[in-house]
Design a protein around this motif. Structure first.
Motif, PDB file in Angstrom:
ATOM      1  N   VAL A 271     -10.269  -6.861  48.172  1.00  0.00           N
ATOM      2  CA  VAL A 271      -9.296  -5.796  47.942  1.00  0.00           C
ATOM      3  C   VAL A 271      -8.705  -5.958  46.546  1.00  0.00           C
ATOM      4  CG1 VAL A 271      -8.761  -5.656  50.405  1.00  0.00           C
ATOM      5  CG2 VAL A 271      -7.261  -6.961  48.895  1.00  0.00           C
ATOM      6  N   ASP A 272      -8.279  -4.845  45.977  1.00  0.00           N
ATOM      7  CA  ASP A 272      -7.818  -4.826  44.588  1.00  0.00           C
ATOM      8  C   ASP A 272      -6.313  -4.968  44.450  1.00  0.00           C
ATOM      9  OD1 ASP A 272     -10.466  -3.992  43.176  1.00  0.00           O
ATOM     10  OD2 ASP A 272     -10.244  -2.596  44.862  1.00  0.00           O
ATOM     11  N   GLY A 273      -5.571  -4.744  45.540  1.00  0.00           N
ATOM     12  CA  GLY A 273      -4.126  -4.844  45.429  1.00  0.00           C
ATOM     13  C   GLY A 273      -3.439  -4.662  46.763  1.00  0.00           C
ATOM     14  N   PHE A 274      -2.114  -4.719  46.707  1.00  0.00           N
ATOM     15  CA  PHE A 274      -1.295  -4.695  47.914  1.00  0.00           C
ATOM     16  C   PHE A 274      -0.080  -3.791  47.716  1.00  0.00           C
ATOM     17  CE2 PHE A 274      -3.471  -8.729  47.582  1.00  0.00           C
ATOM     18  CZ  PHE A 274      -4.035  -8.883  48.835  1.00  0.00           C
ATOM     19  N   ARG A 275       0.242  -3.036  48.730  1.00  0.00           N
ATOM     20  CA  ARG A 275       1.509  -2.304  48.793  1.00  0.00           C
ATOM     21  C   ARG A 275       2.414  -3.104  49.722  1.00  0.00           C
ATOM     22  NH1 ARG A 275       4.567   0.210  53.220  1.00  0.00           N
ATOM     23  NH2 ARG A 275       5.852   1.842  52.299  1.00  0.00           N
ATOM     24  N   ILE A 276       3.602  -3.470  49.236  1.00  0.00           N
ATOM     25  CA  ILE A 276       4.489  -4.361  49.978  1.00  0.00           C
ATOM     26  C   ILE A 276       5.563  -3.546  50.683  1.00  0.00           C
ATOM     27  CG2 ILE A 276       5.873  -6.447  49.884  1.00  0.00           C
ATOM     28  CD1 ILE A 276       2.916  -6.710  48.906  1.00  0.00           C
ATOM     29  N   ASP A 277       5.508  -3.511  51.992  1.00  0.00           N
ATOM     30  CA  ASP A 277       6.452  -2.764  52.809  1.00  0.00           C
ATOM     31  C   ASP A 277       7.843  -3.398  52.736  1.00  0.00           C
ATOM     32  OD1 ASP A 277       6.811  -0.647  54.911  1.00  0.00           O
ATOM     33  OD2 ASP A 277       7.360  -2.386  56.130  1.00  0.00           O
ATOM     34  N   VAL A 278       8.872  -2.547  52.649  1.00  0.00           N
ATOM     35  CA  VAL A 278      10.283  -2.966  52.530  1.00  0.00           C
ATOM     36  C   VAL A 278      10.428  -4.285  51.765  1.00  0.00           C
ATOM     37  CG1 VAL A 278      11.179  -1.632  54.442  1.00  0.00           C
ATOM     38  CG2 VAL A 278      10.314  -3.876  54.918  1.00  0.00           C
ATOM     39  N   ALA A 279       9.935  -4.263  50.539  1.00  0.00           N
ATOM     40  CA  ALA A 279       9.895  -5.484  49.724  1.00  0.00           C
ATOM     41  C   ALA A 279      11.276  -6.044  49.422  1.00  0.00           C
ATOM     42  CB  ALA A 279       9.161  -5.193  48.420  1.00  0.00           C
ATOM     43  N   HIS A 280      12.299  -5.236  49.568  1.00  0.00           N
ATOM     44  CA  HIS A 280      13.660  -5.655  49.214  1.00  0.00           C
ATOM     45  C   HIS A 280      14.425  -6.301  50.366  1.00  0.00           C
ATOM     46  CE1 HIS A 280      13.850  -1.750  51.092  1.00  0.00           C
ATOM     47  NE2 HIS A 280      15.158  -1.793  51.192  1.00  0.00           N
ATOM     48  N   MET A 281      13.777  -6.510  51.506  1.00  0.00           N
ATOM     49  CA  MET A 281      14.516  -6.960  52.693  1.00  0.00           C
ATOM     50  C   MET A 281      14.106  -8.331  53.218  1.00  0.00           C
ATOM     51  SD  MET A 281      15.061  -3.634  55.118  1.00  0.00           S
ATOM     52  CE  MET A 281      16.369  -2.466  54.801  1.00  0.00           C
ATOM     53  N   LEU A 282      13.158  -8.999  52.589  1.00  0.00           N
ATOM     54  CA  LEU A 282      12.610 -10.205  53.200  1.00  0.00           C
ATOM     55  C   LEU A 282      13.645 -11.304  53.376  1.00  0.00           C
ATOM     56  CD1 LEU A 282      10.011  -8.663  52.470  1.00  0.00           C
ATOM     57  CD2 LEU A 282       9.008 -10.846  51.798  1.00  0.00           C
TER      58      LEU A 282
ATOM     59  N   ALA B  76     -18.276   0.695  50.250  1.00  0.00           N
ATOM     60  CA  ALA B  76     -18.536   2.102  49.975  1.00  0.00           C
ATOM     61  C   ALA B  76     -17.563   2.655  48.935  1.00  0.00           C
ATOM     62  CB  ALA B  76     -18.439   2.913  51.269  1.00  0.00           C
ATOM     63  N   LEU B  77     -16.299   2.278  49.050  1.00  0.00           N
ATOM     64  CA  LEU B  77     -15.302   2.745  48.086  1.00  0.00           C
ATOM     65  C   LEU B  77     -15.584   2.174  46.700  1.00  0.00           C
ATOM     66  CD1 LEU B  77     -12.167   2.542  50.367  1.00  0.00           C
ATOM     67  CD2 LEU B  77     -13.013   4.627  49.282  1.00  0.00           C
ATOM     68  N   HIS B  78     -15.876   0.891  46.640  1.00  0.00           N
ATOM     69  CA  HIS B  78     -16.172   0.285  45.345  1.00  0.00           C
ATOM     70  C   HIS B  78     -17.425   0.904  44.719  1.00  0.00           C
ATOM     71  CE1 HIS B  78     -13.652  -3.623  46.034  1.00  0.00           C
ATOM     72  NE2 HIS B  78     -12.915  -2.586  45.671  1.00  0.00           N
ATOM     73  N   ALA B  79     -18.411   1.206  45.536  1.00  0.00           N
ATOM     74  CA  ALA B  79     -19.625   1.844  45.005  1.00  0.00           C
ATOM     75  C   ALA B  79     -19.315   3.227  44.445  1.00  0.00           C
ATOM     76  CB  ALA B  79     -20.680   1.940  46.107  1.00  0.00           C
ATOM     77  N   ALA B  80     -18.285   3.872  44.989  1.00  0.00           N
ATOM     78  CA  ALA B  80     -17.871   5.197  44.511  1.00  0.00           C
ATOM     79  C   ALA B  80     -16.884   5.106  43.352  1.00  0.00           C
ATOM     80  CB  ALA B  80     -17.247   5.981  45.662  1.00  0.00           C
ATOM     81  N   GLY B  81     -16.587   3.885  42.908  1.00  0.00           N
ATOM     82  CA  GLY B  81     -15.651   3.711  41.802  1.00  0.00           C
ATOM     83  C   GLY B  81     -14.192   3.802  42.205  1.00  0.00           C
ATOM     84  N   ILE B  82     -13.913   3.596  43.484  1.00  0.00           N
ATOM     85  CA  ILE B  82     -12.554   3.712  44.018  1.00  0.00           C
ATOM     86  C   ILE B  82     -12.055   2.337  44.434  1.00  0.00           C
ATOM     87  CG2 ILE B  82     -11.139   4.723  45.855  1.00  0.00           C
ATOM     88  CD1 ILE B  82     -13.189   7.026  45.970  1.00  0.00           C
ATOM     89  N   LYS B  83     -10.902   1.959  43.935  1.00  0.00           N
ATOM     90  CA  LYS B  83     -10.308   0.671  44.278  1.00  0.00           C
ATOM     91  C   LYS B  83      -9.508   0.787  45.570  1.00  0.00           C
ATOM     92  CE  LYS B  83     -10.355  -1.457  39.729  1.00  0.00           C
ATOM     93  NZ  LYS B  83     -11.396  -0.590  39.179  1.00  0.00           N
ATOM     94  N   VAL B  84      -9.143  -0.376  46.135  1.00  0.00           N
ATOM     95  CA  VAL B  84      -8.515  -0.403  47.454  1.00  0.00           C
ATOM     96  C   VAL B  84      -7.249  -1.240  47.424  1.00  0.00           C
ATOM     97  CG1 VAL B  84      -8.813  -1.012  49.893  1.00  0.00           C
ATOM     98  CG2 VAL B  84     -10.756  -0.140  48.576  1.00  0.00           C
ATOM     99  N   ILE B  85      -6.153  -0.616  47.852  1.00  0.00           N
ATOM    100  CA  ILE B  85      -4.864  -1.288  48.039  1.00  0.00           C
ATOM    101  C   ILE B  85      -4.575  -1.294  49.531  1.00  0.00           C
ATOM    102  CG2 ILE B  85      -2.375  -1.115  47.619  1.00  0.00           C
ATOM    103  CD1 ILE B  85      -3.075   0.345  44.995  1.00  0.00           C
ATOM    104  N   VAL B  86      -4.221  -2.445  50.083  1.00  0.00           N
ATOM    105  CA  VAL B  86      -3.892  -2.512  51.504  1.00  0.00           C
ATOM    106  C   VAL B  86      -2.398  -2.777  51.674  1.00  0.00           C
ATOM    107  CG1 VAL B  86      -6.190  -3.260  52.199  1.00  0.00           C
ATOM    108  CG2 VAL B  86      -4.449  -4.983  51.709  1.00  0.00           C
ATOM    109  N   ASP B  87      -1.895  -2.350  52.811  1.00  0.00           N
ATOM    110  CA  ASP B  87      -0.479  -2.478  53.130  1.00  0.00           C
ATOM    111  C   ASP B  87      -0.196  -3.873  53.700  1.00  0.00           C
ATOM    112  OD1 ASP B  87       2.138  -1.387  53.483  1.00  0.00           O
ATOM    113  OD2 ASP B  87       1.246   0.521  54.067  1.00  0.00           O
TER     114      ASP B  87
END
Length: 546
Positions: A195-206, A86-97
């Motif tokens: 999905v089009d991308g990812f948001r990386i939680d606390v990326a500096h702590m792995l 539905a989002l892609h049909a509306a022209g909206i991309k999706v980033i997941v956490d």
């Protein structure tokens, strides 16, 4: 063609508080799908979907029990696929956490680690240590978790595990090849779904380097964060992200990523460069007052950092972890040290008092929030909008203790009220048991004043905050030329102006005294709906190029 994300407007959806389709009081995936027409009309380019995975909700979904599934309370994988379509049909991309620093203590791996015992391969996925003292009953070190209390928790056989956040969030050991391989599998799982991308939680702590004897908390705090700190912003974390980048670039188009990295400014480009995650959050405005000098410095510094990395910068005024900016701007400015850094959490004193002290000037906060939004949306780079920001929502302070959910509140009594106040479910209509959020009420209590901010109230009001955001996002596309700006001198320290390469000029009056605009084209958009050539205090205007 420039990558889509470089100047995108990304809308953060906190799914448990966005819209509830099944009436259980918790927002869900089908609820988000039902609001896709709203998101399309708003004019965003993408959504960032905060965690929707199976979780015990010890930390609002950031305690993940299964990285490749949907929490049954929020729906199914089929529901997710429907939302994506539905989002892609509306022209909206999706980033997941993606939450890679830690799992939930309910994750199958951690449950296996508990039963497998000392020295097992299952425990090697996490950070287990023997305790100190004659019988090992003291923690391995005196470290304090981000949410308060000890960062070490003892298990039944006497060993201790490290958790930088809540007890229910054991940290993974990123030196373990099995951990690295499993997250690659997760990235491919969601990328293969589209999905089009990812948001990386606390990326500096792995990555971490816990060499015995472990340092004390005081010694940790004194260590420079220069790439060699035992647990924060280590250089070797970029070995992980180089592997992830290869995964992202194996797709057509490449998947994008943005790092949540609270690091020294000079080190942000390491995360934002093309061979790493590709973009990193700029959080400076989350800690800034509504002040011309601070805003100008922050803009200049972050455009320079973006040029260093070859990425574009990001602009953020609110998110799920901070007091909403309409409220921050209505409170007295933060106390700051000699270097200009805030010495107390912005808005925390107000929240701890139950929202009574210091006094909130709600109208001023709203006026400044609108001006700041127009300023930010005209800048080069990508902009992140937190759900409800477009409605002008304020923080909810008066939440009874029995209804609170944030572990920060429970682990630091009397010191931090937590983040529940910015996570209260959205008001879609001016009436009903949950202001249109769902038929079964809301999992956090909504105040009566939410009725005045409801989508239904603002939808057809040309002077509303929602109308301003819709107009700005539609007009912003005309500003998206190159990723630079030129400052225009105004003769006043409290008035900022900049020009984009297509000739559009933006003026923001951070003070209270009116400012006379120079002769030129008429005002195209104003945060206060005034058309005269006098720029009122705490107002932003956009003026089209001649």
């Amino acid at each position: 063609m420039p990558a889509w994300w470089r100047q995108a407007v990304v809308y953060q959806v906190y799914p448990r508080s966005f819209a509830d389709a099944d009436g259980d009081g918790i927002g869900d995936i089908r609820g988000v799908t039902s609001r896709v027409p709203y998101l399309k009309e708003l004019g965003i380019d993408a959504i960032w979907l905060s965690p929707f995975y199976p979780s015990a909700l010890a930390d609002g979904g950031y305690d993940v029990a299964d990285y490749r599934n949907v929490d049954p309370r929020l729906g199914t994988l089929d529901d997710f696929d429907d939302l994506l379509a539905a989002l892609h049909a509306a022209g909206i991309k999706v980033i997941v956490d993606i939450v890679p620093n830690h799992t939930s203590d309910q994750h199958a791996w951690f449950q296996e680690a508990l039963t497998a015992g000392r020295g097992s391969a299952a425990r090697a996925r996490y950070i287990f240590r023997d305790g100190t003292g004659p019988d090992g009953s003291e923690p391995p070190a005196d470290w304090v978790s981000v949410f308060g209390g000890s960062a070490w928790q003892r298990v039944d056989d006497g060993q201790w595990y490290f958790h930088n956040f809540a007890v229910e969030q054991p940290d993974l050991d990123w030196s373990n090849p099995e951990v690295r391989a499993d997250f690659v599998k997760t990235l491919r799982f969601w990328s293969d779904r589209g999905v089009d991308g990812f948001r990386i939680d606390v990326a500096h702590m792995l990555t971490k380097d816990f060499v015995d004897p472990l340092p004390s908390q005081a010694e940790l705090d004194a260590m420079p964060r220069d790439g060699n700190h035992p647990m924060i912003d280590r250089d070797d974390v970029h070995e992980v992200y180089a592997e992830w980048r290869a995964v992202f670039d194996s797709y057509d188009p490449p998947r994008t990523a943005v790092a949540e990295a609270w690091v020294e400014p000079s080190r942000i480009p390491l995360y934002a460069r093309a061979e790493s995650l590709g973009q990193a959050f700029n959080f400076d405005l989350l800690e800034a007052d509504f002040d011309a000098g601070q805003f100008r410095r922050i803009v200049g510094d972050n455009l320079e950092l973006a040029a260093t990395s070859g990425s574009s910068t990001t602009w953020v005024l609110s998110n799920h972890d901070v007091v909403r900016h309409a409220t921050r701007y209505g409170l007295p400015d933060a106390e700051r040290d000699s270097a200009g850094r805030p010495t107390r959490k912005h808005g925390n004193e107000w929240l701890l008092s139950g929202g009574t002290q210091p006094a909130l000037d709600r109208e001023r906060g709203s006026r400044r929030a609108r001006a700041a939004a127009l300023f930010v949306l005209a800048l080069p780079g990508s902009a992140y909008i937190y759900q409800g920001e477009e409605l002008g929502l304020h923080e909810v302070a008066a939440i009874p203790e029995a209804d609170r959910q944030d572990p920060t509140f429970f682990r630091s009594p009397g010191e931090d009220i937590g983040r529940d106040g910015c996570r209260v479910p959205l008001p879609w209509s001016a009436d009903g048991p949950s202001f249109g959020f769902g038929t079964g009420g809301a999992h956090l209590p909504q105040p009566a004043w939410f009725a005045d901010y409801a989508v239904s109230v603002q939808h057809d009001d040309s002077t509303s905050s929602l109308a301003l955001y819709r107009a700005a996002l539609a007009m912003r596309r005309l500003l998206q030329t190159d990723e630079s700006l030129t400052w225009v001198e105004t003769g006043r320290d409290d008035v900022l102006a900049f020009r984009r390469s297509n000739g559009w000029t933006v003026f923001t009056n951070f003070g209270t005294e009116p400012f006379e605009l120079p002769d030129g084209p008429p005002i195209s958009l104003s945060s206060r709906h005034r058309d005269e050539r006098i720029l009122a205090g705490e107002t932003t205007v956009w003026i089209a190029g001649a």
